[in-house]
Motif scaffolding. Sequence first.
Motif, PDB file in Angstrom:
ATOM      1  N   HIS A 181      22.968  21.815 -16.456  1.00  3.29           N
ATOM      2  CA  HIS A 181      22.650  20.993 -17.628  1.00  3.29           C
ATOM      3  C   HIS A 181      23.778  19.995 -17.885  1.00  3.29           C
ATOM      4  CE1 HIS A 181      21.109  20.829 -22.094  1.00  3.29           C
ATOM      5  NE2 HIS A 181      21.120  19.647 -21.495  1.00  3.29           N
TER       6      HIS A 181
ATOM      7  N   THR B  97      17.706  21.087 -19.575  1.00  8.00           N
ATOM      8  CA  THR B  97      17.628  19.923 -18.680  1.00  8.00           C
ATOM      9  C   THR B  97      16.311  19.183 -18.901  1.00  8.00           C
ATOM     10  OG1 THR B  97      16.729  21.254 -16.853  1.00  8.00           O
ATOM     11  CG2 THR B  97      19.104  20.978 -16.917  1.00  8.00           C
TER      12      THR B  97
ATOM     13  N   ASN C  89      12.110  18.638 -14.732  1.00  6.06           N
ATOM     14  CA  ASN C  89      12.263  19.891 -13.975  1.00  6.06           C
ATOM     15  C   ASN C  89      11.143  20.032 -12.951  1.00  6.06           C
ATOM     16  OD1 ASN C  89      14.403  20.550 -15.618  1.00  6.06           O
ATOM     17  ND2 ASN C  89      13.356  22.213 -16.691  1.00  6.06           N
TER      18      ASN C  89
ATOM     19  N   GLY D  57      15.994  23.863 -12.842  1.00  3.28           N
ATOM     20  CA  GLY D  57      16.320  23.394 -14.188  1.00  3.28           C
ATOM     21  C   GLY D  57      16.134  24.473 -15.239  1.00  3.28           C
TER      22      GLY D  57
ATOM     23  N   CYS E 137      14.974  12.977 -17.379  1.00  2.00           N
ATOM     24  CA  CYS E 137      15.099  14.138 -16.503  1.00  2.00           C
ATOM     25  C   CYS E 137      13.787  14.905 -16.448  1.00  2.00           C
ATOM     26  CB  CYS E 137      16.189  15.081 -17.004  1.00  2.00           C
ATOM     27  SG  CYS E 137      17.764  14.272 -17.140  1.00  2.00           S
TER      28      CYS E 137
ATOM     29  N   VAL F 110      15.414  18.049 -11.520  1.00  3.11           N
ATOM     30  CA  VAL F 110      16.200  19.277 -11.496  1.00  3.11           C
ATOM     31  C   VAL F 110      15.343  20.419 -10.959  1.00  3.11           C
ATOM     32  CG1 VAL F 110      17.878  20.637 -12.796  1.00  3.11           C
ATOM     33  CG2 VAL F 110      17.146  18.437 -13.688  1.00  3.11           C
TER      34      VAL F 110
END
Length: 325
Positions: A22, A46, A54, A42, A52, A39
């Motif tokens: 994070h 996040t 995941n 994630g 961003c 991510v």
Amino acid sequence: MAEATEMAGATVLVVGGGGREHAIVWALAKSASVAEVIVAPGNPGTAAEPGCRNVAIEATDIAALIELTMAEAVDLVVVGPEDPLVLGLVDRLTEQNIAAFGPSAAASKLEGSKSHCKEFLLRNDIPTGRSQSFTDSAGALAYLAKLVVPPVVKADGLAAGKGVIVAETHQDAEVAIREILDEGRFGEAGAEVLLEERLHGAEVSILAFCDGERFHIMPATQDHKRLLVGDDGPNTGGMGAFFPSPVADDQLLAEVAKTVLAPTLAALAAEGRPYRGVLYVGIMLTAEGPKVIEYNCRFGDPETEVVLPMLESDLYDIFIACATG
Ligand code: AMP
Ligand code: GLY
């Protein structure tokens, strides 16, 4: 690669799902060069960062991560935890000509095997505690019987931060040796055990950005290792971190740079496994001077959560510079 992507804005994949990741994602999302941060896997933190996203792929699923990198035309992969590094994720990405921030499997072995790490430290004259390795409990127990002070018992391989037992008595050490070598408490990671001299002093985490040859040291931090009030409980992977460290001044950083980081990077390069990424040295400030407790081949968790918020430079630029030498 950096020039090509700068105009459009880069897509960065961060591998991992902890507080450390994070912190990395948060710092990358501020970069003017970054268009999107993906991510894998994630965490809810996040997912909440602007720009961003995941993706539900585990950090150790190397094949799926490579596939994702291709499908999303990722410009840079940043690897958070140690397991994918030791499994060779960066090697696989390099084969595909994808820029990756993190060391190769060969360089990550410094974290992946404690006996390998100890041999490396000794042959390069880097200050560390004395130790002996054993694959059978009879040998380890015979050695234990000769020690006046109980040693620290360490499983050789990766054990999610739980493979080190700081024994208070010979009996504690004996139980740990039997559990690891005879009862397979850590599976393959415990096929070998190190009995290490117990060091005393304050412990600091010193992290450096490395490009294979050069390094840039970050401010020293400390993490809270032991469970319970008064540090009475067992060691953990770290339950929080702080900066500034009251015990690590510029002089100490300069000493660690000279006695640990410089010889480590030079030796790894000479051995054909140049170190790119973050090298983390766990240092014990003993009465005889700073000694290496361990290397980690990645950012610290939770140390990253206090280090990266202090960074004024663009993290994407640093990552690209390290990844490309
Ligand atoms: P390691 O995984 O080797 O870093 O060990 C985890 C933690 O155990 C370290 O952060 C230290 O707090 C402690 N530890 C490891 N080795 C020693 C040692 N030789 N003497 C005292 N404490 C140690
Ligand atoms: N906080 C210790 C580690 O990251 O290994």
